[in-house]
Enzyme design. Structure first.
Site, PDB file in Angstrom:
ATOM      1  N   ASP A  56       4.470 -23.876 -12.824  1.00 30.65           N
ATOM      2  CA  ASP A  56       5.093 -22.424 -13.268  1.00 30.65           C
ATOM      3  C   ASP A  56       5.811 -22.533 -14.721  1.00 30.65           C
ATOM      4  OD1 ASP A  56       4.540 -21.832 -10.763  1.00 30.65           O
ATOM      5  OD2 ASP A  56       6.501 -20.866 -10.309  1.00 30.65           O
ATOM      6  N   TYR A  59       3.234 -22.266 -17.098  1.00 29.99           N
ATOM      7  CA  TYR A  59       2.666 -21.015 -17.245  1.00 29.99           C
ATOM      8  C   TYR A  59       3.921 -20.023 -17.978  1.00 29.99           C
ATOM      9  CZ  TYR A  59       1.890 -16.269 -15.520  1.00 29.99           C
ATOM     10  OH  TYR A  59       1.361 -14.838 -15.572  1.00 29.99           O
ATOM     11  N   ASP A  60       5.076 -20.212 -17.568  1.00 32.57           N
ATOM     12  CA  ASP A  60       5.987 -19.436 -18.499  1.00 32.57           C
ATOM     13  C   ASP A  60       5.954 -19.715 -19.858  1.00 32.57           C
ATOM     14  OD1 ASP A  60       6.901 -18.310 -15.933  1.00 32.57           O
ATOM     15  OD2 ASP A  60       8.744 -19.667 -15.969  1.00 32.57           O
ATOM     16  N   SER A 105      -6.250   9.203   6.437  1.00 33.66           N
ATOM     17  CA  SER A 105      -5.408   8.529   7.211  1.00 33.66           C
ATOM     18  C   SER A 105      -6.167   7.992   8.418  1.00 33.66           C
ATOM     19  CB  SER A 105      -4.169   9.208   7.739  1.00 33.66           C
ATOM     20  OG  SER A 105      -4.496  10.400   8.268  1.00 33.66           O
ATOM     21  N   LEU A 106      -5.786   7.211   9.542  1.00 38.81           N
ATOM     22  CA  LEU A 106      -6.589   6.537  10.460  1.00 38.81           C
ATOM     23  C   LEU A 106      -5.970   7.346  11.649  1.00 38.81           C
ATOM     24  CD1 LEU A 106      -6.259   2.845   9.598  1.00 38.81           C
ATOM     25  CD2 LEU A 106      -8.423   4.125   9.775  1.00 38.81           C
ATOM     26  N   GLU A 139      -9.409  -6.177  10.914  1.00 39.20           N
ATOM     27  CA  GLU A 139      -8.192  -6.954  10.039  1.00 39.20           C
ATOM     28  C   GLU A 139      -6.987  -6.309  10.461  1.00 39.20           C
ATOM     29  OE1 GLU A 139      -9.228  -5.967   6.120  1.00 39.20           O
ATOM     30  OE2 GLU A 139      -9.756  -3.719   6.441  1.00 39.20           O
ATOM     31  N   LYS A 141      -3.640  -4.427  10.118  1.00 43.31           N
ATOM     32  CA  LYS A 141      -3.083  -3.254   9.518  1.00 43.31           C
ATOM     33  C   LYS A 141      -1.671  -3.394   8.959  1.00 43.31           C
ATOM     34  CE  LYS A 141      -2.141   1.847  10.368  1.00 43.31           C
ATOM     35  NZ  LYS A 141      -1.276   1.781   9.403  1.00 43.31           N
ATOM     36  N   ASP A 143       1.589  -3.212   6.800  1.00 40.96           N
ATOM     37  CA  ASP A 143       2.830  -2.205   6.813  1.00 40.96           C
ATOM     38  C   ASP A 143       3.306  -2.145   5.487  1.00 40.96           C
ATOM     39  OD1 ASP A 143       4.384  -0.528   7.579  1.00 40.96           O
ATOM     40  OD2 ASP A 143       5.655  -1.545   8.981  1.00 40.96           O
ATOM     41  N   ARG A 162      -0.829   6.996  -2.676  1.00 42.83           N
ATOM     42  CA  ARG A 162      -1.654   8.057  -1.931  1.00 42.83           C
ATOM     43  C   ARG A 162      -1.101   9.494  -1.999  1.00 42.83           C
ATOM     44  NH1 ARG A 162      -1.272   9.921   3.233  1.00 42.83           N
ATOM     45  NH2 ARG A 162      -3.217  10.229   4.419  1.00 42.83           N
ATOM     46  N   GLU A 199      -3.383  -2.097  -0.173  1.00 42.63           N
ATOM     47  CA  GLU A 199      -1.946  -1.867   0.101  1.00 42.63           C
ATOM     48  C   GLU A 199      -1.056  -2.851  -0.588  1.00 42.63           C
ATOM     49  OE1 GLU A 199      -2.205  -0.006   2.692  1.00 42.63           O
ATOM     50  OE2 GLU A 199      -0.244   0.428   3.743  1.00 42.63           O
ATOM     51  N   TYR A 251      -8.812  -3.554   0.589  1.00 42.35           N
ATOM     52  CA  TYR A 251      -9.888  -3.125   1.898  1.00 42.35           C
ATOM     53  C   TYR A 251     -10.829  -2.132   1.869  1.00 42.35           C
ATOM     54  CZ  TYR A 251      -5.734  -0.349   2.747  1.00 42.35           C
ATOM     55  OH  TYR A 251      -4.904   0.496   2.654  1.00 42.35           O
ATOM     56  N   LYS A 318     -12.953  -1.223  11.921  1.00 43.86           N
ATOM     57  CA  LYS A 318     -13.895  -0.585  11.077  1.00 43.86           C
ATOM     58  C   LYS A 318     -15.364  -0.837  11.425  1.00 43.86           C
ATOM     59  CE  LYS A 318     -10.838  -1.132   7.088  1.00 43.86           C
ATOM     60  NZ  LYS A 318     -10.526  -1.509   5.840  1.00 43.86           N
ATOM     61  N   LYS A 342      -2.733   0.077  17.145  1.00 42.25           N
ATOM     62  CA  LYS A 342      -1.560  -0.316  16.995  1.00 42.25           C
ATOM     63  C   LYS A 342      -0.705  -1.238  17.776  1.00 42.25           C
ATOM     64  CE  LYS A 342       0.869   2.879  14.463  1.00 42.25           C
ATOM     65  NZ  LYS A 342       1.319   2.977  13.287  1.00 42.25           N
ATOM     66  N   CYS A 436      40.968   0.735   1.565  1.00 43.48           N
ATOM     67  CA  CYS A 436      40.222  -0.287   2.004  1.00 43.48           C
ATOM     68  C   CYS A 436      40.845  -1.226   2.932  1.00 43.48           C
ATOM     69  CB  CYS A 436      40.575  -1.159   0.655  1.00 43.48           C
ATOM     70  SG  CYS A 436      40.049  -2.959   0.821  1.00 43.48           S
ATOM     71  N   CYS A 439      43.046  -4.328   1.368  1.00 43.14           N
ATOM     72  CA  CYS A 439      44.171  -4.294   0.502  1.00 43.14           C
ATOM     73  C   CYS A 439      44.718  -2.920   0.501  1.00 43.14           C
ATOM     74  CB  CYS A 439      43.890  -4.429  -0.929  1.00 43.14           C
ATOM     75  SG  CYS A 439      42.725  -3.203  -1.688  1.00 43.14           S
ATOM     76  N   CYS A 454      35.963   0.139  -2.663  1.00 45.22           N
ATOM     77  CA  CYS A 454      37.485  -0.037  -2.902  1.00 45.22           C
ATOM     78  C   CYS A 454      37.727  -0.219  -4.467  1.00 45.22           C
ATOM     79  CB  CYS A 454      37.981  -1.443  -2.200  1.00 45.22           C
ATOM     80  SG  CYS A 454      39.586  -1.805  -3.074  1.00 45.22           S
ATOM     81  N   CYS A 459      41.835  -6.425  -5.269  1.00 45.20           N
ATOM     82  CA  CYS A 459      41.495  -6.588  -3.938  1.00 45.20           C
ATOM     83  C   CYS A 459      41.294  -7.859  -3.630  1.00 45.20           C
ATOM     84  CB  CYS A 459      40.463  -5.548  -3.603  1.00 45.20           C
ATOM     85  SG  CYS A 459      40.079  -5.517  -1.823  1.00 45.20           S
TER      86      CYS A 459
HETATM   87  S1  IVH Z   1      -8.610   1.399   5.728  1.00 44.15           S
HETATM   88  C1  IVH Z   1      -9.440   6.103   6.321  1.00 44.15           C
HETATM   89  N1  IVH Z   1      -7.585  -0.995   6.054  1.00 44.15           N
HETATM   90  O1  IVH Z   1      -3.409   2.311   7.191  1.00 44.15           O
HETATM   91  C2  IVH Z   1      -8.456   5.128   5.605  1.00 44.15           C
HETATM   92  N2  IVH Z   1      -6.136   0.995   6.189  1.00 44.15           N
HETATM   93  O2  IVH Z   1      -2.961   5.056   8.780  1.00 44.15           O
HETATM   94  C3  IVH Z   1      -9.083   3.825   5.734  1.00 44.15           C
HETATM   95  N3  IVH Z   1      -3.687   0.467   6.211  1.00 44.15           N
HETATM   96  O3  IVH Z   1      -3.490   5.006   4.507  1.00 44.15           O
HETATM   97  C4  IVH Z   1      -7.918   2.783   5.552  1.00 44.15           C
HETATM   98  N4  IVH Z   1      -3.799  -1.689   6.463  1.00 44.15           N
HETATM   99  O4  IVH Z   1      -2.472   2.827   3.908  1.00 44.15           O
HETATM  100  C5  IVH Z   1      -7.179   0.231   5.820  1.00 44.15           C
HETATM  101  N5  IVH Z   1      -6.426  -3.305   6.596  1.00 44.15           N
HETATM  102  C6  IVH Z   1      -6.477  -1.794   6.242  1.00 44.15           C
HETATM  103  C7  IVH Z   1      -5.105  -1.168   6.433  1.00 44.15           C
HETATM  104  C8  IVH Z   1      -5.135   0.174   5.964  1.00 44.15           C
HETATM  105  C9  IVH Z   1      -3.201  -0.685   6.309  1.00 44.15           C
HETATM  106  C10 IVH Z   1      -2.993   1.768   5.944  1.00 44.15           C
HETATM  107  C11 IVH Z   1      -3.457   2.502   4.894  1.00 44.15           C
HETATM  108  C12 IVH Z   1      -3.936   3.892   5.361  1.00 44.15           C
HETATM  109  C13 IVH Z   1      -3.312   3.769   6.709  1.00 44.15           C
HETATM  110  C14 IVH Z   1      -3.877   4.609   7.590  1.00 44.15           C
END
Ligand code: IVH
Length: 701
Positions: A56, A59-60, A105-106, A139, A141, A143, A162, A199, A251, A318, A342, A436, A439, A454, A459
Site C-alpha cells: 500500500d 501504491y500511495d 426490479s425482481l 448468485e 442477491k 443488499d 437506479r 451493486e 451482474y 436467472k 429471499k 445534560c 452535568c 450538551c 461537561c
Molecule cells: S439482476 C431485472 N442480480 O435487486 C433486474 N439484481 O430487486 C435484474 N440485486 O434492482 C437484476 N443483487 O439492485 C440482479 N445478483 C443480482 C442482484 C440484483 C442485488 C438488486 C438489484 C435490483 C434488485 C431487484
C-alpha cells in the site's frame, strides 16, 4: 517481485526529479501516462482480482507522484486520470439522466416451492417438454445500491443510480472514486457502448470500522451497510465518497453495442466478459443444471450467509441462456427470466427495560435501549442504540415495550419495530431530557441536525470521553489506562485536559482508590512509552470532528509538522487527499481555537516525541516477507491492524483485503470471523502475531 518494487521506486524518484528540475511537458506527459497505467493495473490486481502485488505504501507513493505531477502540469489532469479517484470538487446538486433501457426490479419468492413455481411458469412460456431441464445461473442477491456505469469506446463516461428505474441521478464523480470500478475497460476490440449494471456495497467489516470512526468523531452512525453505501454514493462532495471503502459487483447489462467484440450467449458468459473488461463480478455465481440444483444453492448459501463479508438478502435466480431471456421478456416492471429468492431476516422479540442517555465526546446525547438479554443469530444482545429523538419518535419506542430486534449487517443490534399489541397500558412516549444527564448543562439541537448536544464546554462526560479517545489504542495508545481510571482521574480533579496526563506522578496517582504501587508504576511506564508517537496519531487523538485515522494520516503526510498544520489555510487543507469543505472547516475551527492550539503545541513540543513511524522501504531487512500475500482478521494482541499492515509492508509483504487462493497467510487475532472460515476452506496457513514476527525475522539475507 523485488525487481518490480525497485522499478516502481525508480519511477517515483524520476517523477520527483522531473518536478524539482521542471522537466519538459513532453517528458511529464510520458511519465504521467506510465504512472496512470501502472496505478490502474494495481487497482485492478488489488480490487478486482484480490491479488495485490505491491505494498500500500508503494501504491500511495505512486499516486502521490501522479498528483504532484498534475499540480505542476495541470493540463495532465483529466477525468480519466487515476487522480480523479481522490474526489473532485463538490457538486451543488446531482443532475438527472434517463436510462437507455429501464432498470427493472425482481419479483420476490420466499420458499423452495415458489422457486419451483417460477421454473414451471418459465418452462410453460418457453414450451419446453417435461423431460427437458432449464439451466440457471444462481448468485447472491446483494443488499446494496443498484448502479449503472456507462463506457463509451472503453472509457467511463457516466454512472447513474437506479432512481425510479427510468431516470437516475448522475453520480459519476462519486463512482470514479471506487477503485474497483475501472476508468478504462481492459482488453482489445472494446464495445462502442457498454452499460454495466451492478451493486455498490460496503463490506461488513468496513461498515463496522466506519461506524466506530463515526462514533469516535461524534458523528451519527449508519443503521446498516446498505444505508452507508447509499449515503456515500449520494454525497455531493466526492471526497467523502473517496474516503469510504466502497465496493462493487456487476451482474448485468443495459444497452450494448459490441462492435468487433463477440457477444455472450449465456448469463455465465456475460458475467465472465464483464470480468474480462476489468469489472468485478461475484465469485459465488454458479451455473445450476436444473431448478433442484438452484434450491440446493439457495439452502447452502443461507447456511453461509452470516459468514460472508457482505450483506445479502437472498439469491437471484436467472435463466442462463440469453436467447431464452430474450424470448421470455418482461412483465410489468420485472423480467420473466429472473426472480429473487429471499431469506427471512433473523429477528427476535425482547423487552425494553430502560432507555439510557449517554453523552459522547462531542456532547452528543445518544439514547440507548437496555433490553432483556436475547439471542440473535447466536449472539446475546442487551443494548441497542436508538440514535436520536427523531428515530425514537418514528418507531415510537417506549420503556416497557416489546420490540423486534435484529442485527443490522449481521453486526449492529437494531430495534426494528414495536409490537404494539403488547404495549403496557400506562406507557409514555420517551423524550430526551433538555438538560445534560451528566452535568445538567443546557442541551441544544442545531438546525438540520438530528442529534441533541450538551453545550457545556466543561461537561465532565465530554472531558472523560475525549480523554478515552486520546489514550485509545489507535490514538496515543497508553496501555492499561482504561475507562475506569480515566473516570477516577477526572473525578479526583487530577486531569482536566490531555496534557495533564503527562504531568501525573506517583504522588498524584496514589490518591486514586484501589491503585497499588505496582499498578501505579506500570501506568507511569506506559505513559512514558506512549510519549514516542507519530504526528498522525497525535492529530487523530486530538479528536477534531470528522478527522478519522485515515484523514489524520493524510494530514500528517502533507504537513509533516504540527506548526504547519496549525498555520494551514483552507485552500491548503482542501488540497489534502480526502479533505473536503466540511472536514476543512472542522479543522480550521479547531486550529483557530486557543485551547486546542495551546494543547497541540504543549503536547508536540513538551510531552511527545513525534517520529515518522512510516514503514521503511527497500532496505535489506525489509525484504524478508517479499512476495508473500497476507490478509489480516480479528483483534491482534498488541498491534492495531494498521500497525500489522505497516509491519508486513515494512518487510516487503503485501496485505490483501479478502482471502483468496492467492493468499499465503491469514494473520488471525481474536474473534476472527468469515475470513478465518474461508481460509480454512481454502487450506490457507493461519498464523498469529508471534508467528508473523518469526517469519519476518527469517531474513533472506
Ligand atoms: S439482476 C431485472 N442480480 O435487486 C433486474 N439484481 O430487486 C435484474 N440485486 O434492482 C437484476 N443483487 O439492485 C440482479 N445478483 C443480482 C442482484 C440484483 C442485488 C438488486 C438489484 C435490483 C434488485 C431487484
Amino acid at each position: 517481485m523485488a525487481n518490480k518494487t525497485s522499478a516502481l521506486t525508480t519511477l517515483v524518484n524520476q517523477t520527483n526529479e522531473l518536478i524539482q528540475k521542471s522537466g519538459s511537458a513532453t517528458q511529464a506527459r510520458d511519465l504521467h501516462g506510465t504512472l496512470s497505467e501502472i496505478i490502474e493495473e494495481h487497482n485492478y490486481k488489488y480490487h478486482v482480482l484480490d491479488r495485490p502485488e505491491i505494498s500500500d505504501t508503494l501504491y500511495d507513493q505512486l499516486l502521490d507522484s501522479l498528483l504532484r505531477l498534475e499540480q505542476k502540469f495541470p493540463q495532465l489532469h483529466t477525468e480519466q486520470s487515476p487522480s480523479a479517484r481522490v474526489g473532485g470538487k463538490p457538486l451543488s446538486q446531482f443532475s438527472k439522466a434517463k436510462h437507455r433501457q429501464p432498470m427493472l426490479s425482481l419479483s420476490n419468492t420466499y420458499s423452495p416451492d415458489e422457486i419451483r413455481e417460477f421454473d414451471v411458469r418459465a418452462r410453460k412460456f418457453l414450451d419446453l417438454p417435461e423431460n427437458k431441464t432449464l439451466e440457471y445461473l444462481s448468485e447472491p442477491k446483494l443488499d446494496g445500491l443498484a448502479i449503472e456505469v456507462i463506457y463509451e469506446d472503453g472509457t467511463l463516461v457516466r454512472a447513474l443510480t437506479r432512481g425510479d428505474g427510468v431516470t437516475g441521478e448522475d453520480v459519476t464523480a462519486n463512482i470514479r472514486t471506487i477503485k474497483s470500478v475501472p476508468l478504462r475497460l481492459r482488453g482489445k476490440n472494446l464495445p462502442k457502448l457498454l452499460e454495466a449494471r451492478g451493486e455498490i456495497l460496503l463490506f461488513k467489516e468496513d461498515f463496522k470500522k466506519l461506524n466506530d470512526d463515526a462514533q469516535e468523531n461524534g458523528e451519527e452512525p449508519f443503521a446498516n451497510p446498505r444505508n452507508a453505501a447509499a449515503g456515500s454514493v449520494r454525497q455531493l462532495d466526492p471526497k467523502i465518497a473517496a474516503s469510504r471503502p466502497l465496493r462493487a459487483f456487476f451482474y448485468g447489462l443495459g444497452e450494448v453495442e459490441y462492435g468487433k467484440h463477440s457477444s455472450p450467449k449465456t448469463q455465465e458468459e456475460l458475467e465472465a466478459s464483464l470480468l474480462d473488461f476489468g469489472l468485478p463480478v461475484n465469485p459465488l455465481a454458479k451455473v445450476c443444471p436444473d431448478i433442484e440444483a438452484v434450491i440446493d444453492y439457495y439452502h447452502n448459501l443461507e447456511k453461509r450467509r452470516h459468514s460472508l463479508e457482505y450483506d445479502i438478502d437472498g439469491v437471484v435466480v436467472k435463466i442462463n441462456s440469453l436467447e431464452r431471456q430474450n424470448t421470455l421478456g418482461t412483465i410489468a416492471r420485472s423480467p420473466r427470466w429472473a426472480i429473487a429468492a429471499k431469506y427471512k431476516p433473523q429477528q427476535v422479540q425482547t423487552i425494553i427495560e430502560a432507555i439510557d442517555v449517554q453523552v459522547g465526546r462531542t456532547g452528543a446525547l445518544t439514547p440507548v435501549a437496555i433490553m432483556k438479554p436475547a439471542s440473535v443469530g447466536g449472539v446475546t444482545i442487551t443494548h441497542a442504540t436508538l440514535h436520536n429523538q427523531d428515530e425514537i419518535d418514528r418507531k415510537d419506542v417506549r420503556v416497557g415495550d416489546t420490540v423486534i430486534i435484529q442485527r443490522a449487517g449481521d453486526v449492529i443490534p437494531e430495534v426494528v419495530s414495536v409490537v404494539l399489541e403488547k404495549r403496557p397500558k400506562n406507557s409514555k412516549p420517551f423524550k430526551i431530557p433538555n438538560r445534560c444527564p451528566v452535568c445538567k448543562g443546557a442541551v441544544a439541537r442545531n438546525e438540520g441536525e438530528a442529534v441533541s448536544r450538551c453545550t457545556n464546554q466543561l461537561c465532565e462526560a465530554k472531558i472523560k470521553e475525549s480523554l478515552k479517545h486520546f489514550v485509545g489504542r489507535r490514538a496515543i495508545n497508553i496501555e492499561k489506562l482504561g475507562d475506569k481510571i480515566i473516570d477516577q482521574l477526572v473525578d479526583a480533579g487530577l486531569v482536566k485536559k490531555y496534557s495533564d496526563l503527562f504531568e501525573l506522578d506517583e504522588v498524584s496517582l496514589s490518591k486514586l482508590p484501589r491503585q497499588g504501587e505496582k499498578s501505579i508504576s506500570n501506568l507511569l511506564t506506559n505513559i512514558q512509552t506512549a510519549r514516542t508517537t507519530s504526528l498522525s496519531r497525535l492529530i487523530f487523538a486530538m479528536g477534531i470532528r470528522f478527522v478519522g485515522e485515515q484523514t489524520a494520516r493524510h494530514l500528517a503526510r502533507h504537513f509533516k509538522s504540527p506548526k504547519k498544520l496549525l498555520a494551514a489555510t483552507k485552500e491548503e487543507l482542501l488540497s489534502v487527499e480526502e479533505v473536503g469543505e466540511k472536514v476543512a472547516d472542522a479543522i480550521l475551527s479547531a486550529t483557530h481555537d486557543s485551547v486546542f492550539k495551546s494543547e497541540f503545541n504543549l503536547l508536540s513540543e513538551k510531552h511527545l516525541k513525534l517520529e515518522d513511524t512510516g514503514p521503511n522501504l527497500g532496505t535489506a531487512k525489509a525484504q524478508s516477507l517479499q512476495g508473500l500475500i497476507f490478509v489480516i482478521t480479528g483483534t491482534l494482541p498488541d498491534l492495531s491492524r494498521d500497525e500489522a499492515r505497516e509491519f508486513i509492508e515494512a518487510h516487503g509483504g503485501v496485505v490483501g483485503s479478502s482471502v483468496s487462493k492467492k493468499t499465503n497467510f491469514l494473520l488471525a487475532g481474536a474473534d476472527a470471523g468469515s475470513k478465518l472460515q474461508k481460509a480454512q476452506e481454502l487450506g490457507i496457513k493461519i498464523i498469529d502475531l508471534d508467528e508473523l514476527k518469526g517469519l519476518a525475522q527469517k531474513s533472506k539475507i
